[in-house]
Scaffold this active site. Structure first.
Site, short mmCIF file in Angstrom:
data_model
loop_
_atom_site.label_atom_id
_atom_site.label_comp_id
_atom_site.label_asym_id
_atom_site.label_seq_id
_atom_site.Cartn_x
_atom_site.Cartn_y
_atom_site.Cartn_z
N HIS A 95 13.05 -32.81 16.43
CA HIS A 95 13.36 -34.09 17.08
C HIS A 95 12.15 -34.70 17.79
CE1 HIS A 95 15.91 -37.16 19.00
NE2 HIS A 95 16.88 -36.77 18.21
N ASP A 113 25.06 -36.43 16.69
CA ASP A 113 23.63 -36.09 16.59
C ASP A 113 23.19 -35.17 17.73
OD1 ASP A 113 23.62 -37.87 14.51
OD2 ASP A 113 21.90 -39.02 15.24
N ASP A 114 22.07 -34.51 17.48
CA ASP A 114 21.26 -33.81 18.50
C ASP A 114 21.71 -32.40 18.84
OD1 ASP A 114 19.89 -36.15 18.47
OD2 ASP A 114 20.31 -36.71 20.55
N HIS A 139 18.83 -33.40 11.01
CA HIS A 139 18.30 -34.31 12.03
C HIS A 139 16.91 -33.84 12.48
CE1 HIS A 139 18.63 -37.64 14.72
NE2 HIS A 139 18.87 -36.96 15.82
N HIS A 187 26.77 -38.77 20.00
CA HIS A 187 25.83 -37.70 20.33
C HIS A 187 26.55 -36.56 21.04
CE1 HIS A 187 23.10 -41.11 19.77
NE2 HIS A 187 22.20 -40.20 19.42
ZN LIG Z 1 18.69 -37.65 17.82
#
Ligand SMILES: [Zn+2]
Length: 226
Positions: free
Chosen positions: A79, A24-25, A75, A170
């Site tokens: 965010h 993620d991210d 995602h 992540h």
């Molecule tokens: Zn995230």
């Protein structure tokens, strides 16, 4: 449809023990290349849940992810968490814009949506249902944004990881922290294979039939390792 939607945490697998790594991210100009290199060295495919505004700044990395045989997930656009309080139509637009941007950059649709911080609300469930996007969460996580990810926890977690589990990781850190993270990733992948797991990418074809079904193993709590 369940009030908070039907999140997918496990992909049922009949024959092979599969494991689905997700990051993620990203994308990030330091983190994504380091993770891609490690995955490439080990011949492993994974799924990257990208933030559209970050992807816009490094479009070449989105193309590299796809070219290397990995998949991308949505995602969100930015965010940010305030969107969760602004009603389902706003959420729908927030998710749809991210989907459009990411699929334009990648040249293919994402596998599904993973909400920032894993937040679930009825409005989010309605928005995803309307867009036809699977809600993809995880069964295993390591809190790797808060604490360094140690190979001891990584390898030990495999003993209680169910086949088909989706693993949340992540894109974290710079320099030393990132190097240690990638080292643990390599040990984890090697240990998973020694435990007969096949690592695979998520796909819309696999996830869509699971969407909207409240399967027992998908509704149970995730497994967490600190
Ligand atoms: Zn995230």
């Amino acid at each position: 449809m369940a009030l908070l939607g039907s999140p997918i945490r496990v992909v049922p697998c009949a024959v092979q023990k599969r494991l689905y790594l997700t990051f993620d991210d990203g994308p990030g100009s330091f983190t994504t290349p380091a993770i891609l290199q490690a995955l490439g060295e080990l011949g492993t495919a994974a799924t990257f849940f990208l933030v559209a505004e970050r992807a816009r700044r490094v479009p070449h990395l989105v193309r590299e992810i796809i070219a290397a045989g990995h998949a991308i997930g949505n995602h969100s656009l930015d965010h940010a968490y305030h969107h969760y309080f602004r009603g389902w139509r706003h959420l729908r637009t927030w998710i749809a814009r991210a989907e459009q941007e990411l699929s334009d950059l990648a040249g293919c649709p994402t596998v599904g949506f993973r909400p920032p911080a894993g937040v679930r609300t009825p409005e989010l469930a309605w928005a995803l249902d309307d867009l036809g996007l699977p809600l993809v969460l995880w069964r295993v996580r390591f809190f790797d944004t808060l604490l360094p990810w140690h190979s001891f926890w990584a390898v030990n977690s495999l003993r209680i990881t169910p086949p088909g589990a989706i693993v949340l990781l992540h894109e974290v850190g710079r320099a030393r922290r990132l190097a240690a993270h990638v080292e643990t990733l390599k040990r984890y992948i090697t240990a998973a294979r020694q435990s007969d797991y096949t690592l695979d990418v998520l796909s819309r074809a696999v996830l869509a039939p699971l969407s909207g079904k409240d399967r027992a193993q998908n509704s149970s709590r995730s497994t967490e390792h600190g």
